[in-house]
Each structure stands twice: as C-alpha cells, then as structure tokens.
Design a protein around this motif. Structure first.
Motif, PDB file in Angstrom:
ATOM      1  N   UNK A  87       0.824  -1.208   0.000  1.00 35.21           N
ATOM      2  CA  UNK A  87       0.000   0.000   0.000  1.00 35.21           C
ATOM      3  C   UNK A  87       0.860   1.261   0.000  1.00 35.21           C
ATOM      4  N   UNK A  88       1.977   1.221   0.720  1.00 33.53           N
ATOM      5  CA  UNK A  88       2.899   2.360   0.719  1.00 33.53           C
ATOM      6  C   UNK A  88       3.458   2.575  -0.678  1.00 33.53           C
ATOM      7  N   UNK A  89       3.884   1.503  -1.309  1.00 34.02           N
ATOM      8  CA  UNK A  89       4.397   1.585  -2.676  1.00 34.02           C
ATOM      9  C   UNK A  89       3.317   2.089  -3.629  1.00 34.02           C
ATOM     10  N   UNK A  90       2.104   1.590  -3.472  1.00 40.05           N
ATOM     11  CA  UNK A  90       0.984   2.023  -4.318  1.00 40.05           C
ATOM     12  C   UNK A  90       0.706   3.507  -4.146  1.00 40.05           C
ATOM     13  N   UNK A  91       0.738   3.950  -2.899  1.00 36.97           N
ATOM     14  CA  UNK A  91       0.467   5.369  -2.620  1.00 36.97           C
ATOM     15  C   UNK A  91       1.492   6.263  -3.309  1.00 36.97           C
ATOM     16  N   UNK A  92       2.761   5.945  -3.156  1.00 36.71           N
ATOM     17  CA  UNK A  92       3.797   6.791  -3.749  1.00 36.71           C
ATOM     18  C   UNK A  92       3.789   6.714  -5.278  1.00 36.71           C
ATOM     19  N   UNK A  93       3.543   5.534  -5.836  1.00 38.92           N
ATOM     20  CA  UNK A  93       3.488   5.453  -7.299  1.00 38.92           C
ATOM     21  C   UNK A  93       2.285   6.223  -7.836  1.00 38.92           C
ATOM     22  N   UNK A  94       1.131   6.048  -7.196  1.00 40.80           N
ATOM     23  CA  UNK A  94      -0.077   6.728  -7.660  1.00 40.80           C
ATOM     24  C   UNK A  94       0.108   8.250  -7.561  1.00 40.80           C
ATOM     25  N   UNK A  95       0.754   8.702  -6.507  1.00 39.11           N
ATOM     26  CA  UNK A  95       1.048  10.127  -6.351  1.00 39.11           C
ATOM     27  C   UNK A  95       1.952  10.627  -7.477  1.00 39.11           C
ATOM     28  N   UNK A  96       3.063   9.938  -7.697  1.00 41.65           N
ATOM     29  CA  UNK A  96       4.024  10.367  -8.722  1.00 41.65           C
ATOM     30  C   UNK A  96       3.407  10.313 -10.117  1.00 41.65           C
ATOM     31  N   UNK A  97       2.661   9.271 -10.398  1.00 44.46           N
ATOM     32  CA  UNK A  97       2.058   9.157 -11.720  1.00 44.46           C
ATOM     33  C   UNK A  97       0.933  10.173 -11.894  1.00 44.46           C
ATOM     34  N   UNK A  98       0.253  10.519 -10.810  1.00 45.95           N
ATOM     35  CA  UNK A  98      -0.759  11.568 -10.876  1.00 45.95           C
ATOM     36  C   UNK A  98      -0.149  12.921 -11.200  1.00 45.95           C
ATOM     37  N   UNK A  99       0.995  13.221 -10.608  1.00 40.36           N
ATOM     38  CA  UNK A  99       1.711  14.464 -10.929  1.00 40.36           C
ATOM     39  C   UNK A  99       2.139  14.441 -12.393  1.00 40.36           C
ATOM     40  N   UNK A 100       2.586  13.293 -12.839  1.00 38.12           N
ATOM     41  CA  UNK A 100       2.973  13.122 -14.249  1.00 38.12           C
ATOM     42  C   UNK A 100       1.796  13.439 -15.175  1.00 38.12           C
ATOM     43  N   UNK A 101       0.614  12.952 -14.810  1.00 45.02           N
ATOM     44  CA  UNK A 101      -0.577  13.229 -15.611  1.00 45.02           C
ATOM     45  C   UNK A 101      -0.948  14.712 -15.568  1.00 45.02           C
ATOM     46  N   UNK A 102      -0.743  15.353 -14.429  1.00 40.92           N
ATOM     47  CA  UNK A 102      -1.009  16.791 -14.346  1.00 40.92           C
ATOM     48  C   UNK A 102      -0.095  17.574 -15.282  1.00 40.92           C
ATOM     49  N   UNK A 103       1.159  17.145 -15.354  1.00 39.12           N
ATOM     50  CA  UNK A 103       2.093  17.794 -16.290  1.00 39.12           C
ATOM     51  C   UNK A 103       1.631  17.557 -17.723  1.00 39.12           C
ATOM     52  N   UNK A 104       1.194  16.353 -18.020  1.00 45.30           N
ATOM     53  CA  UNK A 104       0.684  16.061 -19.362  1.00 45.30           C
ATOM     54  C   UNK A 104      -0.524  16.925 -19.695  1.00 45.30           C
ATOM     55  N   UNK A 105      -1.355  17.231 -18.702  1.00 44.28           N
ATOM     56  CA  UNK A 105      -2.542  18.051 -18.933  1.00 44.28           C
ATOM     57  C   UNK A 105      -2.181  19.457 -19.379  1.00 44.28           C
ATOM     58  N   UNK A 106      -0.942  19.882 -19.115  1.00 40.73           N
ATOM     59  CA  UNK A 106      -0.499  21.192 -19.591  1.00 40.73           C
ATOM     60  C   UNK A 106       0.043  21.122 -21.016  1.00 40.73           C
ATOM     61  N   UNK A 107       0.124  19.911 -21.569  1.00 36.11           N
ATOM     62  CA  UNK A 107       0.634  19.734 -22.925  1.00 36.11           C
ATOM     63  C   UNK A 107       2.126  19.461 -22.984  1.00 36.11           C
ATOM     64  N   UNK A 108       2.758  19.330 -21.837  1.00 39.85           N
ATOM     65  CA  UNK A 108       4.198  19.082 -21.793  1.00 39.85           C
ATOM     66  C   UNK A 108       4.475  17.606 -21.540  1.00 39.85           C
ATOM     67  N   UNK A 109       5.643  17.136 -21.987  1.00 38.66           N
ATOM     68  CA  UNK A 109       6.098  15.791 -21.683  1.00 38.66           C
ATOM     69  C   UNK A 109       5.374  14.679 -22.407  1.00 38.66           C
ATOM     70  N   UNK A 110       4.742  14.992 -23.511  1.00 31.94           N
ATOM     71  CA  UNK A 110       3.962  13.985 -24.222  1.00 31.94           C
ATOM     72  C   UNK A 110       4.755  13.230 -25.289  1.00 31.94           C
ATOM     73  N   UNK A 111       5.937  13.719 -25.640  1.00 34.67           N
ATOM     74  CA  UNK A 111       6.732  12.992 -26.635  1.00 34.67           C
ATOM     75  C   UNK A 111       7.259  11.712 -25.997  1.00 34.67           C
ATOM     76  N   UNK A 112       7.617  10.762 -26.829  1.00 33.04           N
ATOM     77  CA  UNK A 112       7.978   9.420 -26.353  1.00 33.04           C
ATOM     78  C   UNK A 112       9.148   9.470 -25.369  1.00 33.04           C
ATOM     79  N   UNK A 113      10.183  10.227 -25.679  1.00 35.78           N
ATOM     80  CA  UNK A 113      11.364  10.276 -24.818  1.00 35.78           C
ATOM     81  C   UNK A 113      11.005  10.842 -23.435  1.00 35.78           C
ATOM     82  N   UNK A 114      10.254  11.925 -23.403  1.00 31.59           N
ATOM     83  CA  UNK A 114       9.859  12.519 -22.127  1.00 31.59           C
ATOM     84  C   UNK A 114       8.894  11.625 -21.354  1.00 31.59           C
ATOM     85  N   UNK A 115       7.970  10.996 -22.066  1.00 35.36           N
ATOM     86  CA  UNK A 115       7.006  10.106 -21.404  1.00 35.36           C
ATOM     87  C   UNK A 115       7.722   8.915 -20.772  1.00 35.36           C
TER      88      UNK A 115
END
Length: 143
Positions: A87-115
């Motif tokens: 659950x600890x691992x899940x929490x931290x991964x879900x948090x980090x990946x959620x931040x990643x999705x927020x960055x994607x929502x701005x249109x940044x980091x969508x190219x393959x290398x950045x993703x």
C-alpha cells in the motif's frame, strides 16, 4: 425494405482478434508507458482497498482495546506488513504518476522520450520513497 441482391457484409473485426494468436504475432508490444498506465489503475484499486483497511482499523479503535489489539496484531504480522508495504508503494506510485498526468494536462512531456523518462522517474520515486519511509519506520521502532 432491404435489397436482397447485395450480399450481407460481416461487421468489422477488431485487429486484436486477428492477431496475437498462435499463428500471428501480437498487435501491441509492451512498453513502459503502457505498464505505468496499467499500474496507475491497479494502484488506484489497491488504495481503495487500503482505505477500507483504514476504516476497519478506525472501527476497531472505536470498539475498544480488545478488538483494536486483534487488528493491530493482524496488521503487525508478516502478511500484514507485506500488505502495508504494498500500500505504501501504491500510494507513492499513484502520487508520482498523478503528478505526471497533471504535467501532461499542460501539454508538456507527451513525446515518447519525455514520457518514458517520466515513467522511470515515477517508478524510481515510488521505490525510493517507500524504502525511505520503511527505513525511518524501522529506525524509530514503528515496525
């Protein structure tokens, strides 16, 4: 009225049904962003289950020392610790990946290398943060 002179056409078949069998190679090949997408969904489900565990813990706390002791013993056992570690691992991964999705929502980091780089960063953060929290818990006697 239907025209009987035209042969009936079959509906289109998904490419997934045409490939990936014993004869032809699979249509999709696994890649890192696919893995992190699936892990994001799986960790969301795990966190929901963890929320139910926290609710059960709180109800046991309200029911008195005997019931709380039973739940504490269950969570403090090796299987309980493995579940809490997950659950600890899940929490931290879900948090980090959620931040990643927020960055994607701005249109940044969508190219393959950045993703791919952000996927590795999310996985690395989850592992490092989980190990750090459990190391601190071990040092403070919380385990």
């Amino acid at each position: 009225m239907t025209d009987v002179s035209k042969p009936r056409r079959e509906p289109p078949v998904s490419p997934h049904l045409l490939t990936g069998g014993l004869i032809s190679p699979p249509l999709w090949r696994w890649h890192l962003t696919m893995l992190t997408s699936i892990l994001h969904r799986a960790t969301g489900v795990a966190l929901y289950a963890g929320g139910l565990m926290v609710a059960a813990w709180a109800m046991a706390l309200a029911q008195g020392p005997e019931r709380y002791g039973q739940v504490k013993a269950l969570l403090g056992s090796w299987p309980g610790k493995v579940v809490i570690f997950g659950l600890t691992l899940s929490c931290f991964f879900h948090l980090a990946n959620g931040v990643r999705h927020l960055v994607w929502d701005t249109g940044r980091g969508l190219d393959v290398k950045s993703a791919n780089a952000s996927a590795v960063a999310a996985l690395a953060f989850a592992v490092a943060a989980t190990l750090a929290v459990w190391w601190i818990a071990g040092l403070t006697g919380a385990l």
